[in-house]
Enzyme design. Structure first.
Site, PDB file in Angstrom:
ATOM      1  N   LYS A 194       5.353  28.254  -6.641  1.00 16.32           N
ATOM      2  CA  LYS A 194       3.892  28.276  -6.853  1.00 16.32           C
ATOM      3  C   LYS A 194       3.597  28.350  -8.352  1.00 16.32           C
ATOM      4  O   LYS A 194       2.758  27.613  -8.867  1.00 16.32           O
ATOM      5  CB  LYS A 194       3.296  29.488  -6.155  1.00 16.32           C
ATOM      6  N   ASN A 195       4.297  29.244  -9.072  1.00 18.71           N
ATOM      7  CA  ASN A 195       3.968  29.461 -10.487  1.00 18.71           C
ATOM      8  C   ASN A 195       4.506  28.369 -11.401  1.00 18.71           C
ATOM      9  O   ASN A 195       4.261  28.401 -12.611  1.00 18.71           O
ATOM     10  CB  ASN A 195       4.433  30.846 -10.940  1.00 18.71           C
TER      11      ASN A 195
ATOM     12  N   ARG B 187      -7.143  32.882 -10.525  1.00 19.18           N
ATOM     13  CA  ARG B 187      -7.270  32.982 -11.972  1.00 19.18           C
ATOM     14  C   ARG B 187      -6.453  31.895 -12.684  1.00 19.18           C
ATOM     15  O   ARG B 187      -6.745  31.517 -13.809  1.00 19.18           O
ATOM     16  CB  ARG B 187      -6.878  34.335 -12.491  1.00 19.18           C
TER      17      ARG B 187
ATOM     18  N   CYS C 297      -8.713  41.199 -11.034  1.00 14.84           N
ATOM     19  CA  CYS C 297      -8.167  41.131  -9.680  1.00 14.84           C
ATOM     20  C   CYS C 297      -7.524  42.490  -9.393  1.00 14.84           C
ATOM     21  O   CYS C 297      -7.556  43.384 -10.217  1.00 14.84           O
ATOM     22  CB  CYS C 297      -7.180  39.994  -9.558  1.00 14.84           C
TER      23      CYS C 297
ATOM     24  N   ARG D 251      -6.678  41.612 -16.445  1.00 17.45           N
ATOM     25  CA  ARG D 251      -6.074  40.297 -16.685  1.00 17.45           C
ATOM     26  C   ARG D 251      -6.994  39.408 -17.540  1.00 17.45           C
ATOM     27  O   ARG D 251      -7.469  38.376 -17.119  1.00 17.45           O
ATOM     28  CB  ARG D 251      -5.721  39.612 -15.362  1.00 17.45           C
TER      29      ARG D 251
ATOM     30  N   ASP E 134       6.733  40.532 -10.681  1.00 13.30           N
ATOM     31  CA  ASP E 134       6.439  39.976  -9.353  1.00 13.30           C
ATOM     32  C   ASP E 134       7.424  40.446  -8.286  1.00 13.30           C
ATOM     33  O   ASP E 134       7.227  40.177  -7.107  1.00 13.30           O
ATOM     34  CB  ASP E 134       6.431  38.446  -9.402  1.00 13.30           C
TER      35      ASP E 134
ATOM     36  N   ARG F 216      -1.309  32.827  -0.130  1.00 10.74           N
ATOM     37  CA  ARG F 216      -1.498  32.214  -1.449  1.00 10.74           C
ATOM     38  C   ARG F 216      -0.162  31.792  -2.049  1.00 10.74           C
ATOM     39  O   ARG F 216      -0.096  30.857  -2.834  1.00 10.74           O
ATOM     40  CB  ARG F 216      -2.150  33.212  -2.416  1.00 10.74           C
TER      41      ARG F 216
HETATM   42  C1  EPZ Z   1       1.587  34.841 -14.481  1.00 11.18           C
HETATM   43  O1  EPZ Z   1       0.289  35.388 -14.517  1.00 11.18           O
HETATM   44  C2  EPZ Z   1       1.911  34.689 -13.004  1.00 11.18           C
HETATM   45  N1  EPZ Z   1       0.951  33.765 -12.396  1.00 11.18           N
HETATM   46  C3  EPZ Z   1       1.848  36.054 -12.324  1.00 11.18           C
HETATM   47  O2  EPZ Z   1       2.233  35.880 -10.969  1.00 11.18           O
HETATM   48  C4  EPZ Z   1       2.860  36.983 -13.009  1.00 11.18           C
HETATM   49  O3  EPZ Z   1       2.757  38.258 -12.432  1.00 11.18           O
HETATM   50  C5  EPZ Z   1       2.554  37.062 -14.507  1.00 11.18           C
HETATM   51  O4  EPZ Z   1       2.544  35.732 -15.077  1.00 11.18           O
HETATM   52  C6  EPZ Z   1       3.567  37.895 -15.266  1.00 11.18           C
HETATM   53  O5  EPZ Z   1       4.848  37.345 -15.068  1.00 11.18           O
HETATM   54  C7  EPZ Z   1       1.112  32.432 -12.596  1.00 11.18           C
HETATM   55  O6  EPZ Z   1       2.030  31.992 -13.272  1.00 11.18           O
HETATM   56  C8  EPZ Z   1       0.115  31.532 -11.929  1.00 11.18           C
HETATM   57  P1  EPZ Z   1       0.290  37.107 -18.049  1.00 11.18           P
HETATM   58  P2  EPZ Z   1      -0.491  35.474 -15.927  1.00 11.18           P
HETATM   59  O7  EPZ Z   1      -0.770  36.375 -18.814  1.00 11.18           O
HETATM   60  O8  EPZ Z   1      -0.063  34.366 -16.819  1.00 11.18           O
HETATM   61  C9  EPZ Z   1      -1.987  40.434 -20.500  1.00 11.18           C
HETATM   62  C10 EPZ Z   1       2.031  36.104  -8.663  1.00 11.18           C
HETATM   63  O9  EPZ Z   1       2.154  37.107  -7.965  1.00 11.18           O
HETATM   64  N2  EPZ Z   1      -2.778  39.341 -21.101  1.00 11.18           N
HETATM   65  O10 EPZ Z   1       1.720  36.811 -18.353  1.00 11.18           O
HETATM   66  O11 EPZ Z   1      -1.938  35.636 -15.614  1.00 11.18           O
HETATM   67  C11 EPZ Z   1      -2.264  40.601 -19.021  1.00 11.18           C
HETATM   68  O12 EPZ Z   1      -3.406  41.428 -18.821  1.00 11.18           O
HETATM   69  C12 EPZ Z   1       1.266  36.196  -9.965  1.00 11.18           C
HETATM   70  O13 EPZ Z   1       2.523  34.965  -8.415  1.00 11.18           O
HETATM   71  C13 EPZ Z   1      -3.706  39.655 -22.093  1.00 11.18           C
HETATM   72  O14 EPZ Z   1      -3.870  40.815 -22.453  1.00 11.18           O
HETATM   73  O15 EPZ Z   1       0.057  36.837 -16.497  1.00 11.18           O
HETATM   74  C14 EPZ Z   1      -1.004  41.250 -18.521  1.00 11.18           C
HETATM   75  O16 EPZ Z   1      -1.071  42.643 -18.742  1.00 11.18           O
HETATM   76  C15 EPZ Z   1       0.619  37.558 -10.119  1.00 11.18           C
HETATM   77  N3  EPZ Z   1      -4.430  38.650 -22.657  1.00 11.18           N
HETATM   78  C16 EPZ Z   1       0.089  40.644 -19.414  1.00 11.18           C
HETATM   79  O17 EPZ Z   1      -0.595  40.058 -20.526  1.00 11.18           O
HETATM   80  C17 EPZ Z   1      -4.268  37.342 -22.285  1.00 11.18           C
HETATM   81  O18 EPZ Z   1      -4.947  36.453 -22.856  1.00 11.18           O
HETATM   82  C18 EPZ Z   1       0.906  39.557 -18.741  1.00 11.18           C
HETATM   83  O19 EPZ Z   1      -0.009  38.661 -18.145  1.00 11.18           O
HETATM   84  C19 EPZ Z   1      -3.337  37.040 -21.269  1.00 11.18           C
HETATM   85  C20 EPZ Z   1      -2.598  38.056 -20.701  1.00 11.18           C
END
Ligand code: EPZ
Length: 417
Positions: A22-23, A93, A117, A122, A305, A397
């Protein structure tokens, strides 16, 4: 709303086939906006988030054809709309992944700010700062990001926090920008490397994927994308943990063992037997695991995850386990539900202290987010008695036909409308 009913206590044995990731497919689908042609994606998982992203691309002007075998063909010759509506973005998202490609393609993008969420605020502040550094003007109006630029230009950008979709968004924007872009402190997840390699096959010039620094030389156009989506490492790990939790013997087929190395090492250190082969992994054990500590980290650390699913296993361990969630600020929604099944988990800030118990007992349960739902299914499989899990749309999902795959492994599980 569907519910999943599980009669716990069966050992899981046999083989399970892993679907496409998915990711990985979500950013690949967004990347088709960078091309003008017919993009062919095979091994697409049949999960809700893919349907949402495909619907969004159709709204933007893509002509989509879906085949029964999982192939998705997208003709992105005529992308004539730059607005991603709230009702789509609020359910997923990852829709924010169209920001970079739309700016690169049309010079305009209007994307609803993703709501928070269950697992945290996020924000996408780093996505926005990076696009501004590339010359885009972003305004926030009525919950939407309204972005515009004449021509994106290369820049040097440092990510304060490692962000998976933030890295993908800026990489996609940089591919068609003017000049060179250097992205530092980038995500190194296999799905990010997969996207970079795919864009290079279509004519992009990206180097450093899988390391902390990526360098992208802008080009003027890309060929259409053609790829087979790589196996879903999170789905694979979820079934590995299912085998361990039910003291079974499970063969996870059609996966990439090196993509689940951190989990494999933790399972082995908890006393679970794991055999890795070229494209399959065997997980078996005949006793309770013992408690091990984990801290979630960006790749190649222990994936956030897997945190909820691994916690479900640790509820049955001998001894104590300290599980620290260092990526998201609120990813413990599963704890209260696991405790209702008889687990013994105490929260202290970003850590959960899990004291193992011999058995869990089935209960009515509520799913809250994708991976928390998976952990409840795992707990229900090993609990005594029946569990009824509601709001299973969270599970759908990211897991293709989860009750069918688990039934084939010997689980007593069924879905009721
Ligand atoms: C991706 O989400 C994955 N989703 C998530 O999988 C996964 O948990 C996550 O990466 C971490 O590995 C997809 O790839 C579609 P991040 P993403 O931006 O990119 C902070 C699942 O279960 N952050 O790496 O949204 C954020 O708040 C999902 O399949 C900022 O502060 O996660 C978090 O604390 C859930 N500012 C950390 O970074 C930003 O602009 C990591 O988030 C962006 C992120």
């Amino acid at each position: 709303m569907d519910k999943i009913i599980v009669e716990g206590g069966n050992r899981l044995t046999g083989e399970v086939e892993i679907s496409g990731a998915k990711n990985a497919i979500l950013p690949v689908l967004a990347a088709t906006l960078l091309t003008r042609g017919v993009n062919k994606i095979t091994n697409a998982p049949k999960v809700r988030d893919v349907n949402t992203m495909v619907r969004l691309l159709a709204d933007l002007g893509a002509r989509v054809e879906r085949h029964d075998d999982g192939e998705i063909d997208l003709d992105t010759t005529n992308i004539n709309n730059h607005a991603a509506p709230y009702e789509l973005v609020s359910t997923m998202r990852a829709s924010c992944l169209v920001l970079g490609p739309l700016l690169a393609r049309l010079g305009r993008a209007k994307v609803s700010l993703p709501g928070g969420c269950a697992i945290g605020a996020r924000p996408i502040d780093l996505h926005m700062k990076g696009l501004e550094a590339m010359g885009a003007t972003l305004k926030l109006e009525k919950g939407y990001i309204d972005a515009s630029v004449d021509q994106l230009r290369g820049t040097q950008f440092y990510f304060d926090t490692v962000t998976v979709t933030g890295t993908a968004n800026l990489m996609m924007a940089a591919v068609l920008a003017d000049g060179e872009t250097v992205l530092e402190n980038v995500a190194k997840e296999p799905e990010v490397v997969f996207l970079a390699d795919l864009l290079n096959q279509a004519g992009a010039k990206i180097e450093g994927q899988g390391t902390d620094i990526m360098t992208i030389q802008g080009v003027t156009s890309l060929q259409a994308l053609e790829c087979k989506i790589l196996p879903d490492r999170i789905e694979a790990g979820t079934y590995m943990i299912a085998g361990a939790m039910t003291q079974g013997d499970v063969w996870v087929k059609n996966c990439e063992p090196k993509h689940v190395e951190a989990l494999t090492l933790k399972l082995i250190s908890s006393g679970v037997s794991v055999e890795t082969h070229e494209t399959s992994i065997r997980v078996f054990c005949d006793r309770r695991p013992h408690g091990v500590n984990i801290k979630t980290r960006p790749h190649p650390g222990f994936p956030t995850d897997f945190q909820a699913q691994f916690m479900a296993l640790m509820t049955l361990a001998e001894g104590q386990s300290i599980i620290t969630e260092d990526v998201f600020e609120n990813r413990f929604m599963h704890v209260a539900e696991l405790n209702r099944m008889g687990a013994n988990i105490e929260l202290e800030g970003r850590s959960a202290i899990v004291s193992g118990v011999a058995r869990l007992s089935g209960a009515p349960l509520m799913a809250t987010d994708l991976r928390a739902s998976a952990s409840l299914v795992l707990a229900a499989l090993s609990a005594e008695g029946e569990s009824v899990i509601s709001r299973v749309y969270h599970i759908d999902r990211g897991y293709e036909e989860i009750e069918k795959k688990l039934s084939q492994l010997g689980a007593k599980i069924r879905r009721v409308k």
